[in-house]
Structure formats: C-alpha cells, structure tokens
Design an enzyme around this catalytic site. Structure first.
Site, PDB file in Angstrom:
ATOM      1  N   ARG A 175       8.089   5.591  -8.178  1.00 35.49           N
ATOM      2  CA  ARG A 175       8.395   4.174  -7.878  1.00 35.49           C
ATOM      3  C   ARG A 175       9.908   4.049  -7.900  1.00 35.49           C
ATOM      4  O   ARG A 175      10.547   4.338  -8.912  1.00 35.49           O
ATOM      5  CB  ARG A 175       7.764   3.247  -8.913  1.00 35.49           C
ATOM      6  CG  ARG A 175       8.287   1.826  -8.827  1.00 35.49           C
ATOM      7  CD  ARG A 175       7.511   0.843  -9.663  1.00 35.49           C
ATOM      8  NE  ARG A 175       6.240   0.533  -9.038  1.00 35.49           N
ATOM      9  CZ  ARG A 175       5.484  -0.526  -9.358  1.00 35.49           C
ATOM     10  NH1 ARG A 175       5.878  -1.372 -10.296  1.00 35.49           N
ATOM     11  NH2 ARG A 175       4.333  -0.749  -8.745  1.00 35.49           N
TER      12      ARG A 175
ATOM     13  N   HIS B 287       4.223  -0.507  -0.384  1.00 38.61           N
ATOM     14  CA  HIS B 287       3.425  -0.369  -1.613  1.00 38.61           C
ATOM     15  C   HIS B 287       2.001   0.030  -1.206  1.00 38.61           C
ATOM     16  O   HIS B 287       1.053  -0.739  -1.366  1.00 38.61           O
ATOM     17  CB  HIS B 287       3.435  -1.688  -2.388  1.00 38.61           C
ATOM     18  CG  HIS B 287       2.971  -1.566  -3.808  1.00 38.61           C
ATOM     19  ND1 HIS B 287       2.659  -0.364  -4.399  1.00 38.61           N
ATOM     20  CD2 HIS B 287       2.763  -2.523  -4.769  1.00 38.61           C
ATOM     21  CE1 HIS B 287       2.278  -0.576  -5.651  1.00 38.61           C
ATOM     22  NE2 HIS B 287       2.337  -1.867  -5.895  1.00 38.61           N
TER      23      HIS B 287
ATOM     24  N   GLN C  43      -1.243  -0.170  -3.593  1.00 44.16           N
ATOM     25  CA  GLN C  43      -1.803  -1.503  -3.816  1.00 44.16           C
ATOM     26  C   GLN C  43      -2.783  -1.867  -2.699  1.00 44.16           C
ATOM     27  O   GLN C  43      -3.811  -2.494  -2.939  1.00 44.16           O
ATOM     28  CB  GLN C  43      -0.674  -2.533  -3.873  1.00 44.16           C
ATOM     29  CG  GLN C  43      -1.153  -3.940  -4.149  1.00 44.16           C
ATOM     30  CD  GLN C  43      -1.698  -4.118  -5.556  1.00 44.16           C
ATOM     31  OE1 GLN C  43      -1.051  -3.743  -6.522  1.00 44.16           O
ATOM     32  NE2 GLN C  43      -2.885  -4.682  -5.679  1.00 44.16           N
TER      33      GLN C  43
ATOM     34  N   ASP D 297       2.611 -12.922  -2.949  1.00 37.25           N
ATOM     35  CA  ASP D 297       3.343 -12.048  -3.867  1.00 37.25           C
ATOM     36  C   ASP D 297       4.547 -12.835  -4.364  1.00 37.25           C
ATOM     37  O   ASP D 297       4.842 -13.919  -3.835  1.00 37.25           O
ATOM     38  CB  ASP D 297       3.783 -10.785  -3.081  1.00 37.25           C
ATOM     39  CG  ASP D 297       4.451  -9.722  -3.949  1.00 37.25           C
ATOM     40  OD1 ASP D 297       4.356  -9.803  -5.192  1.00 37.25           O
ATOM     41  OD2 ASP D 297       5.078  -8.809  -3.374  1.00 37.25           O
TER      42      ASP D 297
ATOM     43  N   CYS E  54      -0.950  -9.067  -5.802  1.00 41.59           N
ATOM     44  CA  CYS E  54      -0.838  -7.737  -6.416  1.00 41.59           C
ATOM     45  C   CYS E  54      -0.474  -7.810  -7.895  1.00 41.59           C
ATOM     46  O   CYS E  54      -0.705  -6.859  -8.630  1.00 41.59           O
ATOM     47  CB  CYS E  54       0.170  -6.884  -5.653  1.00 41.59           C
ATOM     48  SG  CYS E  54       1.847  -7.540  -5.666  1.00 41.59           S
TER      49      CYS E  54
ATOM     50  N   ARG F 251      -7.049  -0.714  -8.841  1.00 39.13           N
ATOM     51  CA  ARG F 251      -5.938   0.236  -8.750  1.00 39.13           C
ATOM     52  C   ARG F 251      -6.368   1.573  -9.345  1.00 39.13           C
ATOM     53  O   ARG F 251      -6.061   2.644  -8.831  1.00 39.13           O
ATOM     54  CB  ARG F 251      -4.705  -0.298  -9.492  1.00 39.13           C
ATOM     55  CG  ARG F 251      -4.061  -1.532  -8.885  1.00 39.13           C
ATOM     56  CD  ARG F 251      -3.411  -1.234  -7.552  1.00 39.13           C
ATOM     57  NE  ARG F 251      -2.418  -0.190  -7.630  1.00 39.13           N
ATOM     58  CZ  ARG F 251      -1.145  -0.347  -8.008  1.00 39.13           C
ATOM     59  NH1 ARG F 251      -0.707  -1.547  -8.302  1.00 39.13           N
ATOM     60  NH2 ARG F 251      -0.307   0.674  -8.033  1.00 39.13           N
TER      61      ARG F 251
HETATM   62  N1  NVA Z   1       7.019  -7.204  -4.112  1.00 38.89           N
HETATM   63  C1  NVA Z   1       6.929  -6.911  -5.519  1.00 38.89           C
HETATM   64  C2  NVA Z   1       5.655  -6.168  -5.817  1.00 38.89           C
HETATM   65  C3  NVA Z   1       5.448  -5.859  -7.283  1.00 38.89           C
HETATM   66  C4  NVA Z   1       4.215  -5.066  -7.537  1.00 38.89           C
HETATM   67  C5  NVA Z   1       8.135  -6.115  -5.973  1.00 38.89           C
HETATM   68  O1  NVA Z   1       8.545  -5.200  -5.241  1.00 38.89           O
HETATM   69  O2  NVA Z   1       8.690  -6.411  -7.031  1.00 38.89           O
HETATM   70  N1   CP Z   2       0.927  -4.543  -8.613  1.00 37.35           N
HETATM   71  C1   CP Z   2       1.690  -3.646  -9.239  1.00 37.35           C
HETATM   72  O1   CP Z   2       2.130  -2.657  -8.666  1.00 37.35           O
HETATM   73  O2   CP Z   2       1.876  -3.903 -10.574  1.00 37.35           O
HETATM   74  P1   CP Z   2       2.900  -3.171 -11.543  1.00 37.35           P
HETATM   75  O3   CP Z   2       4.296  -3.539 -11.086  1.00 37.35           O
HETATM   76  O4   CP Z   2       2.585  -3.712 -12.908  1.00 37.35           O
HETATM   77  O5   CP Z   2       2.693  -1.683 -11.465  1.00 37.35           O
END
Ligand code: NVA
Ligand code: CP
Length: 304
Positions: free
Chosen positions: A104, A131, A134, A219, A259, A287
C-alpha cells in the site's frame, strides 16, 4: 509459469475475476463451517504499508494465517525502504525470502516498479490511483445480496479517486454501467477515463446520476495524502453527501456500499450507512474472503 501480479483489475481476465468471486464465497462458507483449508502452508506474504490501514492489514494477515501461512508487516518507519533503499532492490531481496508481496503506497508507479523487479506475485493494496482488492470484496458482496452485477447500473458519488478508478475498471471487467457523480474538477484522471471509460459516464448532478440505479457507492472526500485539502473539499463536496434524499432516487431495493473508513455527516449520513440498504459490514468482511481467493490464485501451491 510466469509470475502473475494484481496491480489493477486489468491484470486478470473477466473469467478469472468471476472465478475469484465464486471462490471467495466458497472460502467464506468453508471458514463459517470451521473447515481447515491450508493450501498455503509455510508460505509467507510480506506486507508493505506506507499508508494507514485497518481492514487491509487485518484481512491479509488473518487470511494468510487461515490458509496455513503467515504474513510480515513492514512499515517504512522501521525498514530500509523508509531510509531510501530503492524499491527495485527491496523487490529483489524480498523475492528471495517470501512467496508474495503486498504493498500500500502513494504513487502507482511504485507498485509497477516493485512488480517489475519481483520474482513473486505483487498485490496492490491501494495506491493513489487504484484499490483493486476492495473491488473484489464489493463485487462479491453485490453478488451475494443480489446475484450477478452484469447489466446493472452503479453510481459512484464523490471524488474521482482511486476507488472510482477501480470501479471504472470493474464496470468494464464485470459488465455493468457506472455513473460518476462528482464535482467539476474532481473527475477521474483523464488517462484512466480514456483507457477504462467505455462503461462509465460522468453526470455531475448526483440526483440524476442516482436515478433508478441498483447500487450507490461513495468514499471519503479527502483520501490519504490529501489531508491538507480537507477543508476546501468539505465545501465543494457538500452537495454530494449520500443521504436518504439521494438514495430515494435509486431503485427501492438499491444497495449502499462504502469501502470505509466512513465520516458520518460528511460523505455519508448516519441514517444511510446504518440503515437497511447498507451492506458495508458484509463488504468489509468480504475483504478477508476475496483476498484469500486472490492469494490462493496467485501463490503457487499444491492443492489440498
Ligand atoms: N480513497 C481512500 C480509500 C481508503 C480505503 C483513500 O485513498 O484514502
Ligand atoms: N477499505 C480499506 O482499504 O480500509 P483500510 O484503509 O482500513 O485498509
């Protein structure tokens, strides 16, 4: 056999993606029946997190343990990656020690470079642009509640962000129509729109975009890395809150997904996320199962 990676939903064929969704539901059933299923005994997943996570970390780590293997959490705070060791060198070192690498991070190019130099599967657990993990859980959740998503209409409400991009790819891969209700200047990236926009349409007005649709998804308004823009974004995105009034435009049996993490009172009202159309807890729980199916698919193993 060449190593397969999962950097975006484009890395798997439509048939492979549909098989993964079916397998995810099978693995969920095995787990619920307390059936031990350990095809990844002695296999190890390295998990590189350059951004925070609850769901992704716990689901990958728990998933590897349940499949008979293990996972190692690596943060830039205490690895050499955080002190400037090149991604390519990290990829070559980790490939000699583990069976797959999950990452990540910020720039999508980082996961592309990691995959280029890794001899083991690389999984994108979120970048600024995508992502895909997800989306596996979201599609699994839709299918479990309503059957095939093919031919349905989904509305994305909010920022044209990483999740929105993965929804655009999912629309093409799984065969559904995607309406994107975003403020002007917050559309999806132009290159992703031109490569993956076939089944997607930007409709700036959220009520029009939600009319008669099967699924509404939103989101956060400020993603990780955009914290400094939060105040400005809160103003621009205010008309894009998913609330009961907006959901009333969708089909009466439409589902709601997010998500997570969610900000009640900002992008989502409490009455919707905690209401009867919301499937966000199933979505989060899936997930685990969807990624177990992905790990089983990507990591070579002897069938058991
Ligand atoms: N769009 C959000 C998704 C978090 C799971 C982010 O990138 O922070
Ligand atoms: N939805 C998601 O990816 O959650 P986290 O940021 O908690 O991993």
């Amino acid at each position: 056999m060449p190593v397969r990676h999962f950097l975006t939903l484009a890395d798997l064929s439509r048939d492979e993606l549909n098989s993964l969704i079916t397998r995810a539901t099978e693995l969920k059933s095995l787990q619920r029946r307390n059936v031990i299923h350990e095809p990844l005994k002695n296999k190890v997943l390295a998990m590189v997190f350059e951004k925070s996570s609850t769901r992704t970390r716990v689901s990958f780590e728990a998933g590897m343990i349940q499949l008979g293997g293990g996972a190692i959490f690596l943060s830039p705070r205490d690895t050499q990656l955080g002190r400037g060791e090149p991604v390519a060198d990290t990829a070559r070192v980790l490939s000699r020690m583990v069976d797959a690498i999950m990452i990540r991070t910020f720039a999508h190019d980082t996961v592309v470079e990691l995959a280029e130099y890794a001899d083991v599967p690389v999984i994108n657990a979120l970048t600024d642009d995508h992502h895909p993990c997800q989306l596996l859980a979201d599609i699994q959740t839709y299918v479990e509640h309503r059957g095939s998503i093919e031919g349905k209409t989904v509305t994305w409400v909010g920022d044209g962000n990483n999740m929105c991009h993965s929804y655009m790819q999912a629309a093409q891969q799984f065969g559904f129509k995607l309406n994107i209700a975003c403020p002007e200047a917050y559309e999806p990236k132009v290159d992703i729109m031109s490569a993956w926009g076939n089944n997607s349409e930007v409709i700036h007005d959220p009520a029009t975009a939600c009319k008669n649709v099967d699924l509404v998804v939103t989101d956060v308004w400020a993603s990780m890395g955009q914290e400094g823009e939060a105040d400005d974004r809160n103003k621009v995105f205010k008309p894009y809150q998913v609330n009961a009034e907006l959901m009333a435009h969708a089909k009466s049996d439409a589902l709601f997904m997010h998500c997570l993490p969610a900000h009640r009172g900002e992008e989502i009202s409490a009455e919707v996320i905690d209401g009867s159309q919301s499937v966000v807890w199933d979505e989060a729980g899936n997930r685990l199962h969807a990624q177990k199916a992905l790990l089983e698919f990507l990591i070579p193993h002897t069938k058991n």
